[in-house]
Design an enzyme around this catalytic site. Sequence first.
Site, PDB file in Angstrom:
ATOM      1  N   LYS A  91       3.293   4.310  18.335  1.00 21.12           N
ATOM      2  CA  LYS A  91       3.327   5.694  17.839  1.00 21.12           C
ATOM      3  C   LYS A  91       3.564   6.665  18.993  1.00 21.12           C
ATOM      4  CE  LYS A  91       0.254   4.547  13.991  1.00 21.12           C
ATOM      5  NZ  LYS A  91      -1.155   4.344  13.636  1.00 21.12           N
ATOM      6  N   VAL A 117       4.253   7.745  12.254  1.00 17.84           N
ATOM      7  CA  VAL A 117       3.228   8.248  13.179  1.00 17.84           C
ATOM      8  C   VAL A 117       2.228   9.096  12.407  1.00 17.84           C
ATOM      9  CG1 VAL A 117       2.780   9.665  15.231  1.00 17.84           C
ATOM     10  CG2 VAL A 117       4.885   8.322  15.077  1.00 17.84           C
ATOM     11  N   ILE A 160       0.155  13.086   8.192  1.00 13.84           N
ATOM     12  CA  ILE A 160       0.235  14.354   8.949  1.00 13.84           C
ATOM     13  C   ILE A 160       1.698  14.616   9.321  1.00 13.84           C
ATOM     14  CG2 ILE A 160      -0.649  15.625  10.940  1.00 13.84           C
ATOM     15  CD1 ILE A 160      -2.796  13.424  11.246  1.00 13.84           C
ATOM     16  N   THR A 220       0.836  -1.216   0.000  1.00 15.22           N
ATOM     17  CA  THR A 220       0.000   0.000   0.000  1.00 15.22           C
ATOM     18  C   THR A 220       0.866   1.260   0.000  1.00 15.22           C
ATOM     19  OG1 THR A 220      -1.548  -1.260   1.330  1.00 15.22           O
ATOM     20  CG2 THR A 220      -1.918   1.104   1.226  1.00 15.22           C
ATOM     21  N   VAL A 221       1.820   1.338   0.929  1.00 21.52           N
ATOM     22  CA  VAL A 221       2.621   2.569   1.035  1.00 21.52           C
ATOM     23  C   VAL A 221       3.660   2.632  -0.084  1.00 21.52           C
ATOM     24  CG1 VAL A 221       4.095   3.962   2.537  1.00 21.52           C
ATOM     25  CG2 VAL A 221       2.247   2.601   3.533  1.00 21.52           C
TER      26      VAL A 221
HETATM   27  N1  HSE Z   1      -3.593   0.399  11.321  1.00 23.20           N
HETATM   28  C1  HSE Z   1      -3.096   1.722  11.432  1.00 23.20           C
HETATM   29  C2  HSE Z   1      -4.253   2.612  11.874  1.00 23.20           C
HETATM   30  C3  HSE Z   1      -2.533   2.180  10.116  1.00 23.20           C
HETATM   31  O1  HSE Z   1      -5.392   2.129  11.907  1.00 23.20           O
HETATM   32  O2  HSE Z   1      -4.035   3.754  12.217  1.00 23.20           O
HETATM   33  C4  HSE Z   1      -1.514   3.249  10.178  1.00 23.20           C
HETATM   34  O3  HSE Z   1      -0.523   3.060  11.109  1.00 23.20           O
END
Ligand code: HSE
Length: 432
Positions: free
Chosen positions: A203, A130, A134, A13-14
């Site tokens: 995070k 994180v 953003i 995805t990323v």
């Molecule tokens: N699974 C994570 C979330 C994705 O729902 O925020 C991004 O880190």
Amino acid sequence: MKELNIGICGLGTVGSGVFDVLSSNSRIMFEKSSCEINIVHIATRSDNHSCDVGDIQYSKDVFQVAKDPNVDLVVELIGGTDVAFELVMLAISNKKHVVTANKALIAEFGSIILEAAMKADVNVAFEASVAGGIPVLKGIREGLVANKINWLAGIINGTTNFILSEMSVRKTPFEVILAEAQSKGYAEADPTFDVEGIDASQKLAILASLSFGIPLSVSEFFVEGITSILLEDVSFAKELGFTIKHIGICREINGRLEARVHPALIPDSSLLAHVNGVSNAVMVNSDAVDTTLFYGPGAGSKATASSVIADIIDVAKSRESACFSSLGYPIDRLKRKDIMNIEDIECGFYIRFVALDKAGVLSEITTIMANASVSIESIIQRDHVSKIDHVNVVIITSKIKHSTLDPVVKKIKKLKNVVDEIVLIRVEHLDQ
Ligand code: HSE
């Protein structure tokens, strides 16, 4: 003009978002930064992607990227912590910069990785780890460099926020919404990472290190997920003017730190109460600027790619200068701070229990609370929907330590007119 050759490991995805945005926005990025970013090597362990890699060198083995002499910077987007750790360490030992979106890797092994990077004089950047798209790490590290951070509180897991928002709006239970989140691809491969708070705690570890100069670690944080949040608690919270959110909080009090991740009732008047769906938001309170709010998409292909590419450009711009610390604080100057035990942290509490609908029950309960000096802010009683002659009693307390409230809850539980388990959720008035 500055030029940087990058190798991308992982086209999930990323990774595919990074490939697409780099391809489509290269001109505007060059105009803004005078940096030319060339993808010279791509490695994926699976062919299951839609990127047209053309004549870019392509490997099945990600370690080939870290060994490639043409690569200046390795973009680690394979996830996990085993192969990713080896890959990043190999890249560093081969004097390559690293950009990663991997919060687990940074939260668990960041100290080792950043120390190795400092010794090798290369940069390791992780903005995308994180809150996805953003630029909150950059905001705190650079935008708020003049400030002492007092506290931060954030909604840093999109999946739990989506689940709680949908439970509230559609009055649908947790399990049903979780299945939807999984089918929409919001949840981690193993959704327990999201719903048990692990993703958010990783995070928070990164945010805490960057904001308070502590070494990266989640081990002492209090972590609680949302699996026990019931629809009726979401509704009672609403009735009392609160929204239940899953939040991460880190606050410095007299040199000690609160660091915790758990569900909490947030007053509807707070900005965080209005952050819905998969969005993330981090509120940061600091001494010079007061409170700022970083809000936006916490996940998603192109949103997360935006943060990955911002890091790549930062590295490209700083190539001829000394290596920088992505934590702001130089890695050898991080200092451990005492993390407070959750029992000693003061906050309000939402207490709900089912009691027999008889005269004197409420006064029995309020007497126990008064005797323990637990102050009540609100109290409501509602007929139980399925148990005749039973009521739901909901109490919101003033700020109190859990260690003071716990014996009170135990006494209430023992009363013969109180049936079922007692639900306890923290209440946070973030702007106080
Ligand atoms: N699974 C994570 C979330 C994705 O729902 O925020 C991004 O880190």
